[in-house]
Design a protein around this motif. Structure first.
Motif, mmCIF file in Angstrom:
data_model
loop_
_atom_site.group_PDB
_atom_site.id
_atom_site.type_symbol
_atom_site.label_atom_id
_atom_site.label_comp_id
_atom_site.label_asym_id
_atom_site.label_seq_id
_atom_site.Cartn_x
_atom_site.Cartn_y
_atom_site.Cartn_z
ATOM 1 N N ILE A 74 0.775 -1.228 -0.204
ATOM 2 C CA ILE A 74 0.014 -0.108 0.043
ATOM 3 C C ILE A 74 1.032 1.165 0.020
ATOM 4 O O ILE A 74 0.817 2.227 -1.041
ATOM 5 N N LYS A 75 1.791 1.367 0.681
ATOM 6 C CA LYS A 75 2.883 2.447 0.960
ATOM 7 C C LYS A 75 3.646 2.524 -0.458
ATOM 8 O O LYS A 75 3.668 3.809 -0.993
ATOM 9 N N ASN A 76 4.028 1.604 -1.013
ATOM 10 C CA ASN A 76 4.617 1.650 -2.147
ATOM 11 C C ASN A 76 3.772 2.289 -3.322
ATOM 12 O O ASN A 76 4.001 3.111 -4.117
ATOM 13 N N ARG A 77 2.506 1.939 -3.411
ATOM 14 C CA ARG A 77 1.499 2.107 -4.245
ATOM 15 C C ARG A 77 1.333 3.583 -4.233
ATOM 16 O O ARG A 77 1.280 4.409 -5.410
ATOM 17 N N VAL A 78 1.098 4.065 -3.062
ATOM 18 C CA VAL A 78 0.878 5.613 -2.790
ATOM 19 C C VAL A 78 2.134 6.514 -3.157
ATOM 20 O O VAL A 78 2.105 7.390 -4.069
ATOM 21 N N VAL A 79 3.132 6.004 -2.999
ATOM 22 C CA VAL A 79 4.442 6.831 -3.120
ATOM 23 C C VAL A 79 4.511 6.640 -4.576
ATOM 24 O O VAL A 79 5.051 7.846 -5.127
ATOM 25 N N GLU A 80 4.565 5.570 -5.343
ATOM 26 C CA GLU A 80 4.856 5.602 -6.917
ATOM 27 C C GLU A 80 3.927 6.496 -7.411
ATOM 28 O O GLU A 80 4.225 7.107 -8.438
ATOM 29 N N LYS A 81 2.704 6.571 -7.166
ATOM 30 C CA LYS A 81 1.568 7.383 -7.856
ATOM 31 C C LYS A 81 1.917 8.652 -7.573
ATOM 32 O O LYS A 81 1.790 9.585 -8.476
ATOM 33 N N LEU A 82 2.214 9.274 -6.097
ATOM 34 C CA LEU A 82 2.594 10.561 -6.073
ATOM 35 C C LEU A 82 3.756 11.111 -6.783
ATOM 36 O O LEU A 82 4.122 12.253 -7.259
ATOM 37 N N HIS A 91 11.068 13.606 -2.264
ATOM 38 C CA HIS A 91 11.599 13.350 -0.975
ATOM 39 C C HIS A 91 10.886 13.564 0.290
ATOM 40 O O HIS A 91 11.071 13.305 1.344
ATOM 41 N N SER A 92 9.801 14.259 0.103
ATOM 42 C CA SER A 92 8.765 14.716 1.242
ATOM 43 C C SER A 92 7.782 13.908 1.454
ATOM 44 O O SER A 92 7.008 13.874 2.558
ATOM 45 N N ILE A 93 7.570 12.786 0.550
ATOM 46 C CA ILE A 93 6.453 12.017 0.650
ATOM 47 C C ILE A 93 6.487 11.010 1.788
ATOM 48 O O ILE A 93 7.346 10.409 2.030
ATOM 49 N N LEU A 94 5.494 10.907 2.813
ATOM 50 C CA LEU A 94 5.457 10.074 3.967
ATOM 51 C C LEU A 94 4.115 9.364 3.870
ATOM 52 O O LEU A 94 3.202 10.215 3.712
ATOM 53 N N ILE A 104 -10.718 -1.672 9.472
ATOM 54 C CA ILE A 104 -10.728 -0.649 8.528
ATOM 55 C C ILE A 104 -9.260 -0.278 8.225
ATOM 56 O O ILE A 104 -8.311 -0.037 9.345
ATOM 57 N N ILE A 105 -8.648 -0.256 7.083
ATOM 58 C CA ILE A 105 -7.277 0.173 6.932
ATOM 59 C C ILE A 105 -7.066 1.572 6.561
ATOM 60 O O ILE A 105 -8.051 2.226 5.738
ATOM 61 N N ARG A 106 -6.421 2.412 7.411
ATOM 62 C CA ARG A 106 -6.355 4.068 7.638
ATOM 63 C C ARG A 106 -4.933 4.277 6.741
ATOM 64 O O ARG A 106 -3.968 3.453 6.881
ATOM 65 N N ILE A 107 -4.927 5.262 5.878
ATOM 66 C CA ILE A 107 -3.625 5.606 5.341
ATOM 67 C C ILE A 107 -3.790 7.097 5.553
ATOM 68 O O ILE A 107 -4.467 8.022 5.127
ATOM 69 N N HIS A 108 -2.420 7.530 6.093
ATOM 70 C CA HIS A 108 -2.156 8.896 6.232
ATOM 71 C C HIS A 108 -1.114 9.314 5.129
ATOM 72 O O HIS A 108 0.134 8.607 5.094
ATOM 73 N N VAL A 109 -1.245 10.301 4.306
ATOM 74 C CA VAL A 109 -0.306 10.617 3.369
ATOM 75 C C VAL A 109 -0.072 12.240 3.337
ATOM 76 O O VAL A 109 -0.834 13.014 3.938
ATOM 77 N N GLU A 110 1.259 12.572 3.492
ATOM 78 C CA GLU A 110 1.907 13.901 3.592
ATOM 79 C C GLU A 110 2.954 13.977 2.327
ATOM 80 O O GLU A 110 3.422 13.340 2.061
ATOM 81 N N ILE A 113 5.155 20.292 -2.037
ATOM 82 C CA ILE A 113 5.231 20.507 -3.484
ATOM 83 C C ILE A 113 6.746 21.312 -3.516
ATOM 84 O O ILE A 113 7.232 22.030 -2.842
ATOM 85 N N LYS A 114 7.205 21.258 -4.608
ATOM 86 C CA LYS A 114 8.628 21.420 -4.751
ATOM 87 C C LYS A 114 8.679 23.083 -4.526
ATOM 88 O O LYS A 114 7.901 23.689 -5.105
ATOM 89 N N ASN A 115 9.796 23.354 -4.171
ATOM 90 C CA ASN A 115 10.065 24.618 -3.689
ATOM 91 C C ASN A 115 9.011 25.273 -2.751
ATOM 92 O O ASN A 115 8.713 26.623 -2.910
ATOM 93 N N ASP A 116 8.378 24.555 -2.023
ATOM 94 C CA ASP A 116 7.293 25.025 -0.920
ATOM 95 C C ASP A 116 7.558 24.426 0.336
ATOM 96 O O ASP A 116 7.862 23.157 0.326
ATOM 97 N N GLU A 117 7.476 25.073 1.412
ATOM 98 C CA GLU A 117 7.500 24.193 2.670
ATOM 99 C C GLU A 117 6.475 24.016 3.359
ATOM 100 O O GLU A 117 6.404 23.274 4.364
ATOM 101 N N VAL A 118 5.163 24.313 2.536
ATOM 102 C CA VAL A 118 4.023 23.742 3.227
ATOM 103 C C VAL A 118 3.981 22.117 2.830
ATOM 104 O O VAL A 118 4.079 21.811 2.053
ATOM 105 N N SER A 119 3.384 21.632 4.219
ATOM 106 C CA SER A 119 3.171 20.115 4.065
ATOM 107 C C SER A 119 1.545 20.002 3.839
ATOM 108 O O SER A 119 0.575 20.472 4.791
ATOM 109 N N TYR A 120 1.304 19.044 2.870
ATOM 110 C CA TYR A 120 -0.152 18.978 2.522
ATOM 111 C C TYR A 120 -0.480 17.489 3.258
ATOM 112 O O TYR A 120 0.479 16.407 3.016
ATOM 113 N N GLN A 121 -1.638 17.064 3.648
ATOM 114 C CA GLN A 121 -1.910 16.013 4.166
ATOM 115 C C GLN A 121 -3.297 15.503 3.790
ATOM 116 O O GLN A 121 -4.251 16.191 3.502
ATOM 117 N N MET A 122 -3.331 14.193 3.620
ATOM 118 C CA MET A 122 -4.726 13.547 3.209
ATOM 119 C C MET A 122 -4.545 12.225 3.967
ATOM 120 O O MET A 122 -3.896 11.632 4.214
#
Length: 135
Positions: A74-82, A91-94, A104-110, A113-122
């Motif tokens: 699951i982690k690999n699928r999400v990372v590869e798609k991002l 390098h920021s994908i977590l 229930i499987i829960r997935i947290h994605v962080e 964006i390149k050249n931006d310090e804001v972290s986006y989460q889902m």
């Protein structure tokens, strides 16, 4: 370029958000980009007629026995798609994956964006029948 993206703004059910004037609201720039990532996360590959590779296909993990190997897949699928998105700092994908006591499987994605310090989460969940975005 993210700043030039424009799309219809969609609600949590995937329907266009209407304005009081009767027109549809627009998602512009980063909001449009993030909306597209959320849509791709809940889409199965092959569902999008103009881009068969679009979709994270997380339903592939439905009804499987959850273990360390499944978590890694699951982690690999999400990372590869991002990583396919040139705007995302690879390098920021977590990604963290866990299973709750109700299976229930829960997935947290962080990510950033390149050249931006804001972290986006889902946050997503895979339950008995669907993949959903948790607000």
């Amino acid at each position: 370029m993210i700043l030039n993206e424009v799309d219809l703004m969609l609600d949590e059910t995937g329907q266009p958000v209407p304005l009081a004037s009767g027109a549809e609201a627009l998602a512009v720039g980063i909001d449009s980009f993030l909306q597209d990532i959320r849509l791709e996360a809940v889409t199965m590959a092959g569902e999008c007629f103009f881009d068969p590779a679009y979709g994270w296909s997380l339903l592939d993990f439905l009804h499987r026995e959850y273990n360390e190997l499944e978590e890694l897949w699951i982690k690999n699928r999400v990372v590869e798609k991002l990583k396919k998105r040139s705007e995302v700092d690879q390098h920021s994908i977590l990604v963290t994956v866990s299973q709750s006591t109700d299976d229930i499987i829960r997935i947290h994605v962080e990510f950033k964006i390149k050249n931006d310090e804001v972290s986006y989460q889902m946050d997503l969940s895979i339950d008995g029948a669907e993949v959903t975005i948790i607000d």
